[in-house]
Motif scaffolding. Structure first.
Motif, PDB file in Angstrom:
ATOM      1  N   ALA A  73       1.253  -1.102  -0.111  1.00  0.00           N
ATOM      2  CA  ALA A  73       0.129  -0.094   0.428  1.00  0.00           C
ATOM      3  C   ALA A  73       1.043   1.008  -0.198  1.00  0.00           C
ATOM      4  O   ALA A  73       1.904   1.069  -0.017  1.00  0.00           O
ATOM      5  N   VAL A  74       0.521   2.479  -0.495  1.00  0.00           N
ATOM      6  CA  VAL A  74       1.714   3.484  -0.400  1.00  0.00           C
ATOM      7  C   VAL A  74       0.007   4.867   0.305  1.00  0.00           C
ATOM      8  O   VAL A  74      -0.422   4.893   0.601  1.00  0.00           O
ATOM      9  N   GLY A  75       1.370   5.299   0.869  1.00  0.00           N
ATOM     10  CA  GLY A  75       1.128   6.752   1.289  1.00  0.00           C
ATOM     11  C   GLY A  75       0.846   6.629   2.583  1.00  0.00           C
ATOM     12  O   GLY A  75       1.657   5.795   3.192  1.00  0.00           O
ATOM     13  N   GLY A  76       0.341   7.731   2.883  1.00  0.00           N
ATOM     14  CA  GLY A  76       1.183   8.483   4.969  1.00  0.00           C
ATOM     15  C   GLY A  76       0.951   9.802   5.541  1.00  0.00           C
ATOM     16  O   GLY A  76       1.136  10.819   4.448  1.00  0.00           O
ATOM     17  N   GLU A  89      -0.112   8.320  -3.686  1.00  0.00           N
ATOM     18  CA  GLU A  89      -1.247   8.074  -4.214  1.00  0.00           C
ATOM     19  C   GLU A  89      -1.165   8.183  -6.059  1.00  0.00           C
ATOM     20  O   GLU A  89      -1.864   7.307  -6.750  1.00  0.00           O
ATOM     21  N   LEU A  92       0.809   5.144  -7.919  1.00  0.00           N
ATOM     22  CA  LEU A  92      -0.751   4.190  -7.544  1.00  0.00           C
ATOM     23  C   LEU A  92      -1.299   4.525  -8.889  1.00  0.00           C
ATOM     24  O   LEU A  92      -1.458   3.718  -9.801  1.00  0.00           O
ATOM     25  N   GLU A 278      -2.897  -6.063  -5.184  1.00  0.00           N
ATOM     26  CA  GLU A 278      -2.907  -5.487  -3.834  1.00  0.00           C
ATOM     27  C   GLU A 278      -3.781  -5.522  -3.131  1.00  0.00           C
ATOM     28  O   GLU A 278      -5.030  -5.669  -3.487  1.00  0.00           O
ATOM     29  N   HIS A 281      -7.278  -2.445   1.177  1.00  0.00           N
ATOM     30  CA  HIS A 281      -6.641  -0.881   2.328  1.00  0.00           C
ATOM     31  C   HIS A 281      -5.876  -0.556   2.027  1.00  0.00           C
ATOM     32  O   HIS A 281      -5.146  -0.526   1.246  1.00  0.00           O
ATOM     33  N   GLY A 282      -5.235   0.609   2.409  1.00  0.00           N
ATOM     34  CA  GLY A 282      -4.777   1.447   2.499  1.00  0.00           C
ATOM     35  C   GLY A 282      -2.844   0.830   3.930  1.00  0.00           C
ATOM     36  O   GLY A 282      -3.387   0.050   4.048  1.00  0.00           O
ATOM     37  N   SER A 283      -2.147   2.460   4.022  1.00  0.00           N
ATOM     38  CA  SER A 283      -1.650   1.874   4.541  1.00  0.00           C
ATOM     39  C   SER A 283      -1.350   1.728   5.909  1.00  0.00           C
ATOM     40  O   SER A 283      -0.792   1.721   6.577  1.00  0.00           O
ATOM     41  N   ALA A 284      -2.829   2.139   6.208  1.00  0.00           N
ATOM     42  CA  ALA A 284      -2.952   1.912   7.829  1.00  0.00           C
ATOM     43  C   ALA A 284      -1.611   2.427   8.836  1.00  0.00           C
ATOM     44  O   ALA A 284      -1.080   1.646   9.764  1.00  0.00           O
ATOM     45  N   ASP A 286      -1.802   4.314  11.139  1.00  0.00           N
ATOM     46  CA  ASP A 286      -1.825   3.583  12.771  1.00  0.00           C
ATOM     47  C   ASP A 286      -1.397   2.872  13.757  1.00  0.00           C
ATOM     48  O   ASP A 286      -0.938   2.631  14.616  1.00  0.00           O
ATOM     49  N   ASN A 294      -2.535  -7.145   9.625  1.00  0.00           N
ATOM     50  CA  ASN A 294      -3.571  -8.274   9.245  1.00  0.00           C
ATOM     51  C   ASN A 294      -3.249  -8.620   7.941  1.00  0.00           C
ATOM     52  O   ASN A 294      -3.208  -7.986   6.626  1.00  0.00           O
TER      53      ASN A 294
HETATM   54  P1  NAD Z   1      -6.884   2.498   5.862  1.00  0.00           P
HETATM   55  O1  NAD Z   1      -7.197   1.056   4.835  1.00  0.00           O
HETATM   56  O2  NAD Z   1      -5.102   2.748   5.775  1.00  0.00           O
HETATM   57  O3  NAD Z   1      -7.105   1.887   7.500  1.00  0.00           O
HETATM   58  C1  NAD Z   1      -8.714   1.577   7.470  1.00  0.00           C
HETATM   59  C2  NAD Z   1      -8.712   1.779   9.187  1.00  0.00           C
HETATM   60  O4  NAD Z   1      -8.220   0.192   8.405  1.00  0.00           O
HETATM   61  C3  NAD Z   1      -7.298   1.788   9.871  1.00  0.00           C
HETATM   62  O5  NAD Z   1      -8.037   1.779  11.520  1.00  0.00           O
HETATM   63  C4  NAD Z   1      -6.133   0.742   9.629  1.00  0.00           C
HETATM   64  O6  NAD Z   1      -5.459   0.518  10.738  1.00  0.00           O
HETATM   65  C5  NAD Z   1      -7.342  -0.521   9.331  1.00  0.00           C
HETATM   66  N1  NAD Z   1      -6.178  -1.474   8.508  1.00  0.00           N
HETATM   67  C6  NAD Z   1      -6.113  -1.714   6.765  1.00  0.00           C
HETATM   68  N2  NAD Z   1      -5.475  -2.326   6.611  1.00  0.00           N
HETATM   69  C7  NAD Z   1      -5.413  -2.854   8.139  1.00  0.00           C
HETATM   70  C8  NAD Z   1      -5.200  -4.329   7.724  1.00  0.00           C
HETATM   71  N3  NAD Z   1      -3.852  -4.987   6.908  1.00  0.00           N
HETATM   72  N4  NAD Z   1      -4.994  -5.284   9.334  1.00  0.00           N
HETATM   73  C9  NAD Z   1      -5.715  -4.332   9.897  1.00  0.00           C
HETATM   74  N5  NAD Z   1      -5.705  -3.381  10.351  1.00  0.00           N
HETATM   75  C10 NAD Z   1      -5.984  -2.556   8.973  1.00  0.00           C
HETATM   76  O7  NAD Z   1      -7.053   4.037   4.938  1.00  0.00           O
HETATM   77  P2  NAD Z   1      -6.992   5.414   5.292  1.00  0.00           P
HETATM   78  O8  NAD Z   1      -6.812   4.909   7.517  1.00  0.00           O
HETATM   79  O9  NAD Z   1      -7.818   5.654   5.326  1.00  0.00           O
HETATM   80  O10 NAD Z   1      -5.596   5.654   4.905  1.00  0.00           O
HETATM   81  C11 NAD Z   1      -4.754   5.573   5.427  1.00  0.00           C
HETATM   82  C12 NAD Z   1      -3.046   6.105   4.319  1.00  0.00           C
HETATM   83  O11 NAD Z   1      -3.785   4.819   2.991  1.00  0.00           O
HETATM   84  C13 NAD Z   1      -3.548   7.281   3.921  1.00  0.00           C
HETATM   85  O12 NAD Z   1      -2.711   8.086   3.533  1.00  0.00           O
HETATM   86  C14 NAD Z   1      -4.134   6.749   1.740  1.00  0.00           C
HETATM   87  O13 NAD Z   1      -3.991   8.251   0.549  1.00  0.00           O
HETATM   88  C15 NAD Z   1      -3.424   5.232   1.929  1.00  0.00           C
HETATM   89  N6  NAD Z   1      -4.325   4.678   0.809  1.00  0.00           N
HETATM   90  C16 NAD Z   1      -3.794   4.064  -0.015  1.00  0.00           C
HETATM   91  C17 NAD Z   1      -4.028   2.795  -1.020  1.00  0.00           C
HETATM   92  C18 NAD Z   1      -3.690   1.964  -1.675  1.00  0.00           C
HETATM   93  O14 NAD Z   1      -2.605   1.759  -2.027  1.00  0.00           O
HETATM   94  N7  NAD Z   1      -4.426   1.389  -2.766  1.00  0.00           N
HETATM   95  C19 NAD Z   1      -5.558   2.576  -0.622  1.00  0.00           C
HETATM   96  C20 NAD Z   1      -6.221   3.231   0.401  1.00  0.00           C
HETATM   97  C21 NAD Z   1      -5.911   4.426   1.209  1.00  0.00           C
END
Ligand code: NAD
Length: 359
Positions: A73-76, A89, A92, A278, A281-284, A286, A294
């Motif tokens: 995943a990318v970003g943060g 992004e 991507l 891919e 989800h994103g780069s999570a 947090d 996961n």
């Molecule tokens: P996110 O999907 O990264 O996270 C949303 C929530 O889901 C968070 O609480 C996170 O901890 C949880 N989560 C996500 N993946 C998880 C996993 N594998 N296991 C456990 N928990 C998981 O979305 P966001 O917080 O809106 O975005 C964070 C960053 O990611 C931003 O910079 C965004 O631009 C980027 N992003 C990238 C992509 C991609 O690379 N395709 C897609 C979406 C968001």
């Protein structure tokens, strides 16, 4: 023939989850004769830090030469304030455009063991297995003209253009029919033909293409009804095909039916079946670096890679079965834990899938 897989770990939890998927591929290479080499590259924020742009030339070259690409995943937050063209992004979007990845395949599959993780009643979602095929290169996201203009009255107006050409509709529809053939042979095309001319053409072209696939049952549904039906009786669907905008929204809705975005893979394919795989989800950020993420969505993305780009459906099935067995054993990462269960970390989950593959 040795297949070249380009691995792009990316940012945040990307490197952690991709490492587990790489372990799985390595296990298949050693134990089950999978003939692959993994090459690593930079995409997103890490590429900006090291090479000054999110999709550097070196990665472009690697991506073009690879048979398939696995992305974390990318970003943060670190890159949120930099100028737009350098944002992760953008990397991507650039790789998708560069490789002409026009078909986005997003399965929404609910392992029965996780039925209680869904916000919907278990009887509505248990055993859910939908594939959403979303067009990725066209529609209102790319249509010209677009912009914000000032009218004679002095008021400003934002505008975008929804466009679909016949060849664009036909090529995504064919991908969806082919996918339906490998599943339950039911395809639902989603549009808004009662209001939009772009959708009227969409409906006409999908209907015409259906003539080449008499073994697949085609139905049409308006997007508002589709959103309702996805929540009411989602198991009525097998494959859904739709445009970029409607697909963006419906695929997220379908993802939530399953309870955890940590479980869902995706594929973006070109005309020849080469693809970028891919997790959805994103780069999570947090939970990055804490070993809590996961890795199963990324591991299941590797399974899709084997099925769609390397034509190895048996090995793909092995990975999917191994994930099912690990869930049967009661292993859960934090995001899919229910009360009374002790969560395992990212590496332990990856190791368990590898162990299940060796059984
Ligand atoms: P996110 O999907 O990264 O996270 C949303 C929530 O889901 C968070 O609480 C996170 O901890 C949880 N989560 C996500 N993946 C998880 C996993 N594998 N296991 C456990 N928990 C998981 O979305 P966001 O917080 O809106 O975005 C964070 C960053 O990611 C931003 O910079 C965004 O631009 C980027 N992003 C990238 C992509 C991609 O690379 N395709 C897609 C979406 C968001």
């Amino acid at each position: 023939m040795t297949h070249k897989i380009l691995v792009l770990p990316g940012d945040g939890i990307g490197p952690e989850i991709v490492a587990e998927a790489a372990k799985v591929l390595e296990c298949l290479r050693q134990e089950h004769g999978l003939d692959v080499v993994l090459e690593y590259g930079l995409l997103g924020g890490c590429a900006v830090d090291e090479l000054g742009e999110p999709y550097p030339e070196a990665t472009r070259r690697q991506a073009r030469e690879a048979d398939a690409i696995l992305l974390g995943a990318v970003g943060g937050p670190r890159w949120e304030r930099i100028e737009r063209p350098l944002r992760p992004e953008r990397g991507l979007l650039a790789i998708r455009a560069d490789l002409e990845l026009f078909a986005n395949l997003r399965p929404a599959l609910l392992y029965p063991q996780l039925a209680s993780a869904s916000a919907l009643k278990p009887e509505i979602v248990a055993g859910l297995d939908i594939l959403i095929v979303r067009e990725l290169n066209g529609d209102i996201y790319f249509g010209q003209p677009r912009g914000i203009r000032t009218l004679d009255s002095g008021e400003r107006e934002g505008f975008n253009t929804m466009r679909y050409s016949e060849p664009e509709i036909e090529r995504i529809t064919r991908v969806a029919f082919e996918a339906a053939r490998k599943r339950h042979r039911k395809l639902c095309s989603v549009d808004k033909a009662n209001v939009l001319e772009a959708s009227e053409l969409w409906r006409e072209v999908t209907g015409r293409v259906a003539g080449d696939y008499p073994d697949v049952e085609l139905s049409h549904m308006y997007v508002d009804n589709a959103a309702m039906q996805l929540v009411r009786t989602p198991k009525q669907f097998d494959v859904i095909v739709t445009g970029n905008l409607f697909g963006d929204i419906l695929s997220d809705c379908a993802a939530m039916l399953t309870g955890s975005i940590g479980m869902l893979p995706s594929a973006s394919l070109d005309r020849q079946g080469k693809g970028l795989y891919e997790p959805i989800h994103g780069s999570a950020p947090d939970i990055a670096g804490k070993g809590l993420a996961n890795p199963l969505a990324t591991i299941l993305s590797a399974a899709m890679l084997l099925r769609y780009s390397l034509n190895q459906p048996q090995l793909a099935g092995r990975i999917e079965d191994a994930v099912g067995r690990v869930l049967d054993q009661g292993l859960r990462t934090l995001d899919i834990t229910t009360s009374g269960m002790t969560p395992v970390g990212t590496q332990a989950m990856g190791d368990a899938v590898v162990a299940a593959l060796m059984e």
